[in-house]
Scaffold this motif. Sequence first.
Motif, PDB file in Angstrom:
ATOM      1  N   ARG A   1       0.829  -1.196   0.000  1.00  0.00           N
ATOM      2  CA  ARG A   1       0.000   0.000   0.000  1.00  0.00           C
ATOM      3  C   ARG A   1       0.871   1.257   0.000  1.00  0.00           C
ATOM      4  O   ARG A   1       0.513   2.284  -0.568  1.00  0.00           O
ATOM      5  CB  ARG A   1      -0.904   0.004   1.233  1.00  0.00           C
ATOM      6  CG  ARG A   1      -1.955  -1.084   1.232  1.00  0.00           C
ATOM      7  CD  ARG A   1      -3.144  -0.686   0.379  1.00  0.00           C
ATOM      8  NE  ARG A   1      -3.676   0.595   0.795  1.00  0.00           N
ATOM      9  CZ  ARG A   1      -4.482   0.761   1.851  1.00  0.00           C
ATOM     10  NH1 ARG A   1      -4.849  -0.272   2.554  1.00  0.00           N
ATOM     11  NH2 ARG A   1      -4.919   1.955   2.163  1.00  0.00           N
ATOM     12  N   ILE A   2       2.014   1.171   0.646  1.00  0.00           N
ATOM     13  CA  ILE A   2       2.918   2.323   0.700  1.00  0.00           C
ATOM     14  C   ILE A   2       3.421   2.653  -0.703  1.00  0.00           C
ATOM     15  O   ILE A   2       3.511   3.809  -1.092  1.00  0.00           O
ATOM     16  CB  ILE A   2       4.074   2.029   1.675  1.00  0.00           C
ATOM     17  CG1 ILE A   2       3.514   2.033   3.098  1.00  0.00           C
ATOM     18  CG2 ILE A   2       5.193   3.054   1.535  1.00  0.00           C
ATOM     19  CD1 ILE A   2       4.493   1.662   4.163  1.00  0.00           C
ATOM     20  N   VAL A   3       3.702   1.602  -1.481  1.00  0.00           N
ATOM     21  CA  VAL A   3       4.146   1.831  -2.853  1.00  0.00           C
ATOM     22  C   VAL A   3       3.055   2.522  -3.651  1.00  0.00           C
ATOM     23  O   VAL A   3       3.319   3.430  -4.435  1.00  0.00           O
ATOM     24  CB  VAL A   3       4.531   0.490  -3.511  1.00  0.00           C
ATOM     25  CG1 VAL A   3       4.895   0.710  -4.957  1.00  0.00           C
ATOM     26  CG2 VAL A   3       5.682  -0.133  -2.769  1.00  0.00           C
ATOM     27  N   ASP A   4       1.817   2.103  -3.437  1.00  0.00           N
ATOM     28  CA  ASP A   4       0.684   2.737  -4.108  1.00  0.00           C
ATOM     29  C   ASP A   4       0.683   4.238  -3.922  1.00  0.00           C
ATOM     30  O   ASP A   4       0.295   4.984  -4.805  1.00  0.00           O
ATOM     31  CB  ASP A   4      -0.629   2.185  -3.529  1.00  0.00           C
ATOM     32  CG  ASP A   4      -1.125   0.992  -4.312  1.00  0.00           C
ATOM     33  OD1 ASP A   4      -0.494   0.687  -5.339  1.00  0.00           O
ATOM     34  OD2 ASP A   4      -2.117   0.381  -3.898  1.00  0.00           O
ATOM     35  N   SER A   5       1.138   4.666  -2.719  1.00  0.00           N
ATOM     36  CA  SER A   5       1.076   6.089  -2.458  1.00  0.00           C
ATOM     37  C   SER A   5       2.239   6.846  -3.097  1.00  0.00           C
ATOM     38  O   SER A   5       2.309   8.059  -2.979  1.00  0.00           O
ATOM     39  CB  SER A   5       1.030   6.335  -0.948  1.00  0.00           C
ATOM     40  OG  SER A   5       2.220   5.873  -0.369  1.00  0.00           O
TER      41      SER A   5
END
Lengths: 260, 335
Positions: free
Chosen positions: A77-81
């Motif tokens: 999810r962090i990569v998504d951001s």
Amino acid sequence: MERKVILSIDGVTKVFGGLTAVNDLSLQIHKAEIVALIGPNGSGKSTTLNIISGLYSPEKGRIVFEDTDIQGLPPYRIVDSGLRRTFQNIRLFKDLSIIKNVMIGAHPCGKANVLNSVFKTKRIREEEEKIETIAYDCLKFVGLDVDPKVKAGSLAYGQCRLLEIARALASSPRLLMLDETAAGLNPSEKQNMINIINRIRDKGISILFVEHDMSMVMKVADRIAVLNFGSKIAEGTKKEIQNDPLVLTAYLGDHYVKTE
Amino acid sequence: MKKKKTIILLIFLAMLAVLPKLITSNYIMQIIDLSLVNFIVVMGLNFVTGFAGQISLASTAFWGIGAYTSAILTTTCGFSFWAALPVSGIVAMLGGILIGYPTLKLKKFYLGIATIGFGEIVSLIFLNWTTLTKGSEGIPGLSKPSIGAFKFTSNYNFYYVILIIALILLIASVLIKYSRFGRTLLAIRNDEIATETCGINAHSSKMIAFSLSALYAGIAGSLYAHLIGFISPDLFVFRQSISFLCMFMIGGSGYIAGPAIGSFLITLLPEVIKFLQNYYMAIFGILVVILAIAMPTGIVGLMEKHLPRLYRYIEPYAEVPEKGLERGNEKWRGK
């Protein structure tokens, strides 16, 4: 003019057993800024990157990336951001071809689910083409000019480093974290790496990098933060860091530092 | 090249179609049917162990769930075989989701051990839930499928039923391997942490792979039950999972053709060496050990290395590097 803060770490603490690996660390990174994180071995640099990218969860503190609290989110999810990283011990998909490695990096750009990716609807085919174009662009950007269908496992060490950066760039992040990306490179490869880092910044991407090679740090970093035993002992421009007595003590021992 | 591949594929399909005409012994025909059933299970195993790199020893459990579901549905609920077949696949798949969700958080051998535990539980349920499974007596007299008035009663007819289902599942597995999802699974096998930091939810991808493998095993279980006509709990034991894993490893992990080669070889090999009489199981064991030592990457893996031209025919979508690594190296150094 003050630039926009893109990543803000606030009072982060991480404890392993009885060892405080990162102690009350606060750090801010601005848009299109290159920040170097340095410090002696075991000072918590890589741990810091692991905390930011969600691989470790800190005991205390807050991590805010572009106004969203990313602390406690799973890594994907962090990569998504919009935050990507590379690893100190290169982590490539060795059995997959070079181009597939980079394409996987670009997967978050697409919206395929299992069913439509298996049956290859028209939208997915177009998306695949788009992802492939992005991947080729990234390979070109880092200058990895080898046959893209070769398996990543057969690349030379320096090329692996470039491929990892290409893969990280594929999802067009706003912040890129590089973990000792120049370790083990020869001087010309190092110079190439410096050029790449500068060109990434020119695209407006902020960079947080961990590095041991001081000449490289001094060449590329806008700002330097120094860690020792998990705590930040200094932060500032190259000049400030070079003359900071605490930094000199940490690196050389107080033996060599003039007490005057 | 493409035309040649199509012709070879058609010849191969024709050979599969006429195979029963060449077999004179009913027993050998049954062995061939069984190897097709095993092929389906091992294909399923390929998703979770081959592509995603997770050790699963639960394939027998799902195979058993499929077989029992189909047997119970057709004997006591009055389902036809054609209705029971997909249902048993789906029931096994649900079992896969149920067990996969907590266990797939485990890594490597820990996952292997958890799946062994699951297999043991399932086999104890088969044995002890006597009201449903009839316990150690087993369920006999399972009906053969039919279309209209035509009944697939013999091993010769049933071959075509299994073959068509196996081919459909094979095509699905090719589509999956060369899709974006398949690529994700291969990435997870290589490096799970790196996959996560590429923005991919590795756990949910592993879950899907695991439930797909349960689906395949469930379908194979249903086919097995109606092929043999009788099932009992002693079939669905841990030893069988090792057999499936053996077929899988010897064929070649992660390759499309691996499961086919492995399952046929390991199912047929005991028949070929049966003339050794009492010693045949010992020789069989030794042969398997030799195969495993000589070919750690399996038969297809060996082919990829030493017979790349043949390999390209059995793995048609594999990427083939056209040029070496050296192309234009000096170009980026000069930049």
